[in-house]
Scaffold this motif. Sequence first.
Motif, short mmCIF file in Angstrom:
data_model
loop_
_atom_site.label_atom_id
_atom_site.label_comp_id
_atom_site.label_asym_id
_atom_site.label_seq_id
_atom_site.Cartn_x
_atom_site.Cartn_y
_atom_site.Cartn_z
N THR A 211 1.06 -1.24 -0.03
CA THR A 211 0.14 0.17 0.60
C THR A 211 0.48 1.45 0.26
OG1 THR A 211 -1.55 -0.75 1.05
CG2 THR A 211 -1.69 1.11 0.84
N TRP B 2 -7.56 7.35 6.58
CA TRP B 2 -7.67 6.95 5.33
C TRP B 2 -8.77 6.49 4.06
CZ3 TRP B 2 -2.97 8.12 3.71
CH2 TRP B 2 -1.40 8.84 4.36
N LEU B 3 -8.66 6.47 3.44
CA LEU B 3 -9.27 5.83 2.42
C LEU B 3 -8.70 5.53 1.54
CD1 LEU B 3 -12.00 5.13 1.06
CD2 LEU B 3 -11.89 7.71 0.14
N ALA C 30 -3.82 4.03 -1.12
CA ALA C 30 -4.71 5.31 0.70
C ALA C 30 -4.81 6.79 0.40
CB ALA C 30 -4.36 4.35 1.71
N THR C 31 -5.32 7.37 0.28
CA THR C 31 -5.17 8.71 0.39
C THR C 31 -5.93 8.96 2.26
OG1 THR C 31 -7.30 9.59 0.32
CG2 THR C 31 -5.09 9.09 -1.65
N MET D 186 -6.00 12.41 -8.49
CA MET D 186 -7.95 12.91 -7.98
C MET D 186 -7.65 14.06 -7.52
SD MET D 186 -7.48 8.88 -5.84
CE MET D 186 -7.70 7.19 -7.30
N HIS D 187 -6.20 14.04 -6.64
CA HIS D 187 -6.18 15.61 -5.80
C HIS D 187 -6.89 17.25 -6.50
CE1 HIS D 187 -5.20 18.71 -2.55
NE2 HIS D 187 -3.94 19.07 -3.64
N ARG E 264 -8.48 4.10 -2.20
CA ARG E 264 -9.03 3.34 -2.99
C ARG E 264 -9.42 2.08 -4.00
NH1 ARG E 264 -10.85 9.22 -3.86
NH2 ARG E 264 -9.37 10.03 -2.61
N ASP E 265 -9.90 2.53 -5.04
CA ASP E 265 -10.03 1.22 -5.77
C ASP E 265 -9.02 0.88 -6.79
OD1 ASP E 265 -13.17 1.05 -4.84
OD2 ASP E 265 -13.90 1.68 -6.44
N GLU E 266 -8.15 1.90 -7.08
CA GLU E 266 -7.58 2.08 -7.75
C GLU E 266 -6.37 1.43 -7.56
OE1 GLU E 266 -8.80 4.91 -7.45
OE2 GLU E 266 -9.85 5.22 -8.99
N ARG E 267 -5.24 0.58 -8.41
CA ARG E 267 -3.69 -0.17 -8.38
C ARG E 267 -2.71 -0.27 -9.04
NH1 ARG E 267 -7.36 -0.78 -4.79
NH2 ARG E 267 -7.53 -3.09 -3.69
N LEU F 280 -2.64 9.59 -8.18
CA LEU F 280 -3.57 10.22 -6.67
C LEU F 280 -3.23 11.78 -7.21
CD1 LEU F 280 -1.70 7.91 -4.37
CD2 LEU F 280 -3.83 7.90 -4.87
#
Length: 348
Positions: free
Chosen positions: A237, A285-286, A306-307, A346-347, A288-291, A343
Motif C-alpha cells: 500500500t 485513511w481511505l 490510500a489517501t 484525484m487531488h 481507493r479502488d485504483e491499483r 493520486l
Amino acid sequence: MPDNVPRKIAVPLLTWYDAHARRLPWRAPPGANATEPYRVWLSEVMLQQTQVASVIPYFEKFTARWPDFASLAAAEDADLMAAWAGLGYYARARNLLACAREVSARGALPRTEAELRTLPGVGAYTAAAIAAIAFGERAVVVDANVERVVTRLFALAEPLPGVRPRIRDCTDAITPAARAGDFAQAMMDLGSSICTARAPRCLACPLHDRCDGYASGAPEAFPVKAKKAPKPQRYGTMFWLVRRDAVLLVRRPGKGLLGGMRALPTGPWADTPPLLEGAPVPADWLLRDERVSHGFTHFNLDVALATATIAAHAGAPEGEWWPIAEIDSAGLPTVFAKAARILGRMHA
C-alpha cells in the motif's frame, strides 16, 4: 579452433561495422579509440540491463550536468538519485557515485580488466567493455546481443544459463587482438540490428556464410532458453498524505530496493495485501479502488493506494512536504511515479 578463426570472423565483421556502426553519444567513430573513458564508463553502467534508446536521454542529461569524474564525484547523493529516477536498477546509481568518488581520488580510471573489477559496480562484463572500448585492450566482451550472435555462429544447443562458459570461450576464440573495442561494439550492433531475437535478417549479415545456426535452417532457435519460473507476487500500500497543497514524501533506506530514493510512504511488501499497515500517521485513511502494478526483477508488485488529509497545523511525520503541482520534479522511482500520477489527478 584453427588459428585463422578470429580473422575469418573479425575481418568481415569489422568491414561491416565501418559502414554501418550506430552513432551513439558515447561512441568514437570506427577505427578511433575512445578519447573519453568517463563517457564509456558512464554509458556502460547505464546500459546494464537497459535498452540503448532508454539510456540516451539520461546519458545526455548526466554528461551535461556532470561532464567528468570530478564533477560527478562532487554531486549530492539525493541529486544523483533524483536524476537517475526512471532508469531503474537503482543500486547502479549508488555504485556510480561511489565509483566516481574512488576514480576521482585515484586520479584516473584504471585501464586493465583486473583493476577495473576493483571499482564499485564494475563487474566482469563492464570491466571487459571499458578495457576494450575505452583503452583498446583485448578483452572478451559478452552481453545479451553477443550471446545471441555467438550461440548462432556456433549453433550452441545447450540452454542458457549453463552454456555461458562455452559462449565466453567461443567469443574469446574469435576476438582479435587489434580493434578489440570496435569488434565488441560490432558484435553488439550486429545482434541489435540484424541478428535479432526474432526474425533475424541473415542474408544481410556479413557472417551468414560462416554461421552454423544459419546453416541449420533455424537460426532463431538459438540461444536455447530454459523455462523461467514464475515470479512471486507481492502486495503493498502506498500512502498519499496531503497537507495544504503538498504531499508527504520520505527517503527510502540507503540499502535495499530503491535505496536512497524519494518515495511515497509505504507499508510492507508482503505475500498478502497489508491494507493500512505501516501508515505514516493515524488518520482517516481511505483505500481507493485504483491499483498500481509493477514488475521488478525478482517479483511482481500489486499496490493499493490510500489517501488522507491532515490539518495545516497538525504534527508532521518525518519526511518532506512536496508541492503536489510539482510532483514530477521529485525524481520518484517508476512505481511511485505511477501512483503519484493517479493520486495527483484525484487531488486536482
